[in-house]
Scaffold this active site. Structure first.
Site: not given
Length: 116
Positions: A46, A93, A100, A30
């Site tokens: 996706h 969030g 992911h 990240d």
């Protein structure tokens, strides 16, 4: 999806610091880590979120979980502990609307809970 940042990473249009890759998933560090070790694990396909996953996606999602355990072993955090979490929707969030998982480790993580 042409405007999805994670799809662009999968396509090689944006750089990432890869940790793991196979024909179905990609894992990378990240760029805004919330812990000393913070890896994102994404399907190459996706899927907007876990809530959008179809019946045909559950094998892929299970594969992601197995990869998370393998990545934890390779990063040598399986014994000290790690967290794997996915956020679904704005209240949880989720910022990037491509499924992911966050693998976080490397320090004592605070308990998850409700914050006001």
């Amino acid at each position: 999806m042409s405007d999805c940042i994670f799809c662009k990473i999968v396509a090689g249009d944006l750089p990432s610091k890869k940790v793991y890759e196979d024909d179905q998933i990609l894992a990378f560090h990240d760029i805004q880590p919330a812990s000393p070790i913070h890896v994102l694990i994404i399907p190459k396909k996706h899927i907007a979120s876990l809530a959008e996953a179809g019946d045909e996606d559950w094998v892929l999602i299970g594969h992601i979980q197995g990869a998370a355990a393998q990545i934890a072993r390779e990063l040598e955090v399986e014994q000290s502990g790690y967290r794997v979490v996915t956020n679904i929707g704005a209240n949880a969030g989720q910022i990037v609307h491509h499924l992911h998982y966050h693998l976080m480790a490397g320090a004592r993580l605070s308990p998850l809970g409700v914050h006001n």
